[in-house]
Design an enzyme around this catalytic site. Structure first.
Site, PDB file in Angstrom:
ATOM      1  N   HIS A 134       0.827  -1.217   0.000  1.00  0.00           N
ATOM      2  CA  HIS A 134       0.000   0.000   0.000  1.00  0.00           C
ATOM      3  C   HIS A 134       0.861   1.268   0.000  1.00  0.00           C
ATOM      4  CE1 HIS A 134      -3.767  -2.197   0.626  1.00  0.00           C
ATOM      5  NE2 HIS A 134      -3.086  -2.958   1.458  1.00  0.00           N
TER       6      HIS A 134
ATOM      7  N   ASN B  65     -10.300  -3.155   1.637  1.00  0.00           N
ATOM      8  CA  ASN B  65      -9.903  -3.100   0.230  1.00  0.00           C
ATOM      9  C   ASN B  65     -11.122  -2.791  -0.634  1.00  0.00           C
ATOM     10  OD1 ASN B  65      -7.100  -3.713   0.450  1.00  0.00           O
ATOM     11  ND2 ASN B  65      -7.574  -5.887   0.698  1.00  0.00           N
TER      12      ASN B  65
ATOM     13  N   TYR C 289      -0.107  -4.122  11.361  1.00  0.00           N
ATOM     14  CA  TYR C 289      -0.277  -2.749  10.900  1.00  0.00           C
ATOM     15  C   TYR C 289       0.335  -1.754  11.876  1.00  0.00           C
ATOM     16  CZ  TYR C 289      -3.217  -3.652   6.834  1.00  0.00           C
ATOM     17  OH  TYR C 289      -3.662  -4.038   5.604  1.00  0.00           O
TER      18      TYR C 289
END
Length: 484
Positions: free
Chosen positions: A54, A127, A337
């Site tokens: 990303h 997504n 994350y």
């Protein structure tokens, strides 16, 4: 209006920003030129490590407005009243390419939303597809390595891409999405967003529900063919960024309607598909979409680095009434994350303006580290419990507890009655029109025909045939035609 004064980082005025200090006219530069050294040193450090995935992204601010009552399912305050508005920030992105990649490429798109709620920030990380390639996070680094640049050739290799998919039959569903018409969105405005994972909602009575999020674009779905995308990339590699920026600047504010699918927690164990498998969807006939509200984007960031590149989304940022599910991919991302941002931005990245709470304040005992801006005063203690009126726990869980049983170990995911790696991919294929099927097959064949090993080609074709016999037959014929 008084003229603004250029200063050094320490706030001292700069006398000359055009000429370096030298030992005489034409002489060598002096080490004492603090302004020069500071500018060069800062310039050398302008870039931070880009995201491994990303990396290429765009963002915007906006708000979320509740349009329908969902208090029967969740006690989340920002969803607690029809008409309530919550400020948000969203980041769209491609997945596999680097920061310098093009926008109009065949790749899933990240769809990450940060809600600045009065109970803290809630990050919904998803997504533009409702499913993903794998179901266990232990495979994620290997999957990404297979899609990224090869260590030797320095470019994406068809052998690597299709070799991994040949050994990951659960990817067949997502590959069908990716190679279909929605694989290249025409813009960020013209695509749906999905939470993809299964999450838990808990109401005031403590009842638990599992939910899936669906952001439906109000601009309509628009996608590009491979040929159209190549033309767009050639004229503007930043096409999606350009479109998003210019549309908001013109006041044409994009919006999405949020729906959820709601499953009572007690139904999860006996559902025909594993409801926590990221490679599966819940058919709408089983759990219909229920409208929640709408998201509107109405303000561009003033500084892309500060507000898009430094934006940090972590799916473990929950608020009361929302929590995790046993979705294994989600469980892995709850760690990965946040850890990625601690590496890229530092342990105090949550204090950056784009990441800090806006409707409330963070109040805890975290101290020190690089770039700490919230360390408290002489009266604030850095330990708990204490007798100095420091922040204390609420004793109220954010979400309902998850029941667990059995032995520890490296277990495969439990199978439900309809669980396999191909059924839903076949269902998706059979929903397509003939034109859509032709484009899907052509896109797959274009990549698969470049693979050097026949056994890998055969394994992938077998996956498509297992999803639908006609699907596999068409792919096989198209690949052979390109290779002969």
């Amino acid at each position: 209006m008084s003229k603004r004064v250029l200063t050094t980082e320490s706030g001292a005025p700069v006398a000359d920003n055009q000429n370096s200090a030298t030992a005489g006219v034409g002489g060598p530069i002096l080490l004492q030129d603090q302004h020069l050294l500071e500018k060069l040193a800062r310039f050398n450090r302008e870039r931070i490590p880009e995201r491994v995935v990303h990396a290429r992204g765009s963002g915007a601010y906006g708000y979320f407005e509740v349009t329908d009552d969902v208090t029967a399912y969740t006690k989340a305050d920002f969803l607690g009243e029809v008409g309530k508005k919550t400020e948000l920030f969203i980041r769209f992105s491609t997945v596999a390419d680097s920061l310098g990649g093009a926008d109009a490429v065949r790749d899933p798109r990240g769809f990450a939303v940060k809600f600045y709620t009065e109970e803290g920030n809630y990050d919904l990380v998803g997504n533009n597809t409702p499913v993903f390639f794998i179901k266990d996070p232990i495979k994620f680094p290997d999957f990404i390595h297979s899609q990224k640049r090869d260590p030797f050739t320095g470019k994406q290799e068809a052998d690597n891409v299709w070799d991994f998919w040949a050994h990951a039959p659960e990817a067949t569903h997502q590959v069908t999405w990716l190679m279909g018409d929605r694989g290249i969105p025409a813009s960020y405005r013209h695509m749906n967003g999905y939470g993809s994972h299964t999450y838990q909602w808990t109401n005031e009575a403590g009842e638990a529900f599992f939910v899936k999020y669906h952001f439906k674009t109000n601009q309509g779905i628009r996608s590009l063919s491979a040929e159209q995308a190549a033309e767009v990339v050639g004229s503007d590699a930043n096409s999606h960024q350009t479109d998003l920026l210019q549309s908001i600047e013109r006041g044409v504010n994009p919006s999405w309607t949020l729906y959820v699918q709601v499953m009572p927690a007690a139904e999860a164990a006996e559902y025909r598909f594993n409801p926590f498998d990221l490679t599966k969807v819940w058919p709408h006939s089983d759990y219909p979409l229920q409208r929640v509200g709408r998201m509107v984007l109405d303000r561009n960031p003033d500084n892309v680095f500060a507000e898009v590149e430094q934006a940090a989304f972590s799916p473990n940022n929950f608020v009361p009434g929302i929590g995790p599910s046993p979705d294994k991919m989600l469980q892995g991302r709850l760690f990965a994350y946040a850890d990625a941002h601690r590496y890229r931005l530092g342990v105090n990245h949550t204090q950056l303006p784009v990441n800090a709470p806006k409707a409330t304040e963070a109040d805890n005992y975290g101290r020190d580290g690089y770039m700490a801006t919230r360390n408290g005063s002489r009266h604030d203690k850095n330990y708990e419990p204490n007798s100095y009126q420091g922040p204390a726990q609420t004793d109220t869980p954010l979400s309902a507890p998850l029941a667990i049983h059995g032995w520890t170990g490296t277990h495969a995911a439990p199978l439900h009655t309809k669980d396999d790696d191909f059924f839903q991919a076949g269902e998706l294929y059979r929903l397509m029109s003939e034109d859509e099927k032709n484009r899907l097959v052509a896109n797959i064949a274009g990549g698969l025909s470049q693979v050097s090993r026949e056994d890998l080609i055969e394994k992938n074709i077998a996956h498509f045939a297992a999803a639908d016999a006609d699907y596999g037959k068409r792919v096989e014929e198209a690949v052979r035609a390109l290779r002969d």
